[in-house]
Design a protein around this motif. Structure first.
Motif, PDB file in Angstrom:
ATOM      1  N   ASP A 187      40.537  45.090  47.467  1.00  0.00           N
ATOM      2  CA  ASP A 187      41.437  44.141  46.824  1.00  0.00           C
ATOM      3  C   ASP A 187      42.538  44.926  46.131  1.00  0.00           C
TER       4      ASP A 187
ATOM      5  N   THR B  66      44.885  45.400  42.665  1.00  0.00           N
ATOM      6  CA  THR B  66      44.900  45.122  41.239  1.00  0.00           C
ATOM      7  C   THR B  66      46.297  44.696  40.798  1.00  0.00           C
TER       8      THR B  66
ATOM      9  N   VAL C 170      41.243  48.727  45.038  1.00  0.00           N
ATOM     10  CA  VAL C 170      39.818  48.942  44.792  1.00  0.00           C
ATOM     11  C   VAL C 170      39.117  48.798  46.141  1.00  0.00           C
TER      12      VAL C 170
ATOM     13  N   VAL D 276      38.669  53.405  42.962  1.00  0.00           N
ATOM     14  CA  VAL D 276      39.950  52.859  42.513  1.00  0.00           C
ATOM     15  C   VAL D 276      41.025  53.862  42.906  1.00  0.00           C
TER      16      VAL D 276
ATOM     17  N   ALA E 208      39.594  42.190  42.367  1.00  0.00           N
ATOM     18  CA  ALA E 208      40.265  42.786  41.211  1.00  0.00           C
ATOM     19  C   ALA E 208      40.682  41.669  40.269  1.00  0.00           C
TER      20      ALA E 208
ATOM     21  N   GLY F 187      42.694  45.013  34.749  1.00  0.00           N
ATOM     22  CA  GLY F 187      42.055  46.081  35.504  1.00  0.00           C
ATOM     23  C   GLY F 187      40.579  45.864  35.765  1.00  0.00           C
TER      24      GLY F 187
ATOM     25  N   ILE G 159      37.041  44.608  37.432  1.00  0.00           N
ATOM     26  CA  ILE G 159      36.582  44.559  38.815  1.00  0.00           C
ATOM     27  C   ILE G 159      35.350  43.666  38.872  1.00  0.00           C
TER      28      ILE G 159
ATOM     29  N   GLY H 118      38.359  47.854  32.949  1.00  0.00           N
ATOM     30  CA  GLY H 118      39.320  48.697  33.638  1.00  0.00           C
ATOM     31  C   GLY H 118      38.959  50.166  33.696  1.00  0.00           C
TER      32      GLY H 118
END
Length: 257
Positions: free
Chosen positions: A77, A79, A85, A96, A162, A166, A168, A206
């Motif tokens: 995905d 961010t 990510v 990341v 994401a 930040g 996840i 993040g």
């Protein structure tokens, strides 16, 4: 282009559109020794403007005439900070990346779950039901069955997303044999056998710190994480779909407790 198969599209908060492309050898060409997927940024007209990064291809679609159910696949995905990510569905290691360079690794212990015969039966019954509905003859259905392999273990991660600041989000995976008759009926009616994601999601801040498990509503499929909200589709008991917005309660700031 020839030898490039589109796998997925994602749109960043900035409006940038990124496509995952799987490279493969055309008939008559030498096989690719190390199959690779690439992420490319697209212009408004669909042309490629930039290559963000490359990573090993997944195992479910390898263009050899066979299909591999639940084989390991890359999940990714974008961010809000234009980073990527990336994880592989059969493990729990999230990278990341910024400008194609690894910035951070997030890991979490997990217990592999073997794909049982009951799972394989549930998968095949759904595949056959769809083929019968499409009037595919029995001989072709048998060929499809003979040409399908199964992974030894269920994927660990169903979906990777994401989120704001930040954060996840990692969706747990359900096995087909663990679903109730009602859940299986709902999945079949909505043609979503591929979506076996559980309501439970792991959340990380993040900096990769584990924040805990968030349980989404039943019959809700998140589609977009923006600011402190999650947008998605919720289905009621009659399978009528609604656009649903959830508010994230809690502090996602780095280091928050």
């Amino acid at each position: 282009p020839d030898g490039a198969y589109p796998m997925a599209f994602k749109a960043a908060a900035s409006g940038a559109i990124v496509e995952q492309i799987r490279l493969y050898a055309l008939p008559g060409q030498p096989a690719i020794e190390e199959p690779t997927d690439v992420l490319v940024r697209l212009a408004i007209d669909g042309s490629v403007t930039d290559t963000l990064m490359a990573f090993p291809s997944g195992k479910s679609l390898v263009f050899d005439g066979r299909y591999r159910e639940f084989a390991a696949e890359p999940l990714w995905d974008l961010t809000e900070y234009s980073q990527v990510v990336l994880a592989v569905s059969d493990g729990y290691r999230i990278g990341v990346y910024a400008d194609g360079h690894l910035k951070r690794i997030i890991t979490k212990t997990f217990e592999p779950r073997r794909l049982g015969e009951a799972d394989k039966t549930a998968i095949w019954e759904e595949m056959e039901r769809r083929m019968i509905a499409a009037s595919i003859p029995e001989e072709t259905r048998q060929m499809a069955r003979d040409g399908t392999d199964y992974a030894e273990y269920l994927p660990t991660i169903s979906t990777l997303a994401a989120g704001p600041m930040g954060s996840i989000w990692v969706q747990h995976m359900r096995s087909p044999s663990e679903l109730s008759d009602e859940e299986l009926a709902s999945i079949r009616e909505n043609h979503m056998m591929e979506d076996l994601g559980a309501p439970e999601w792991d959340a990380f801040d993040g900096e990769g710190r584990y924040l805990g498990v968030v349980t989404m509503p039943e019959r809700f499929t998140p589609a977009l994480f923006r600011d402190d909200k999650i947008y998605g589709v919720w289905r009621d008991e009659l399978n009528v779909e609604y656009v649903l917005r959830l508010r994230i309660i809690g502090d996602l700031e780095v280091g928050a407790t």
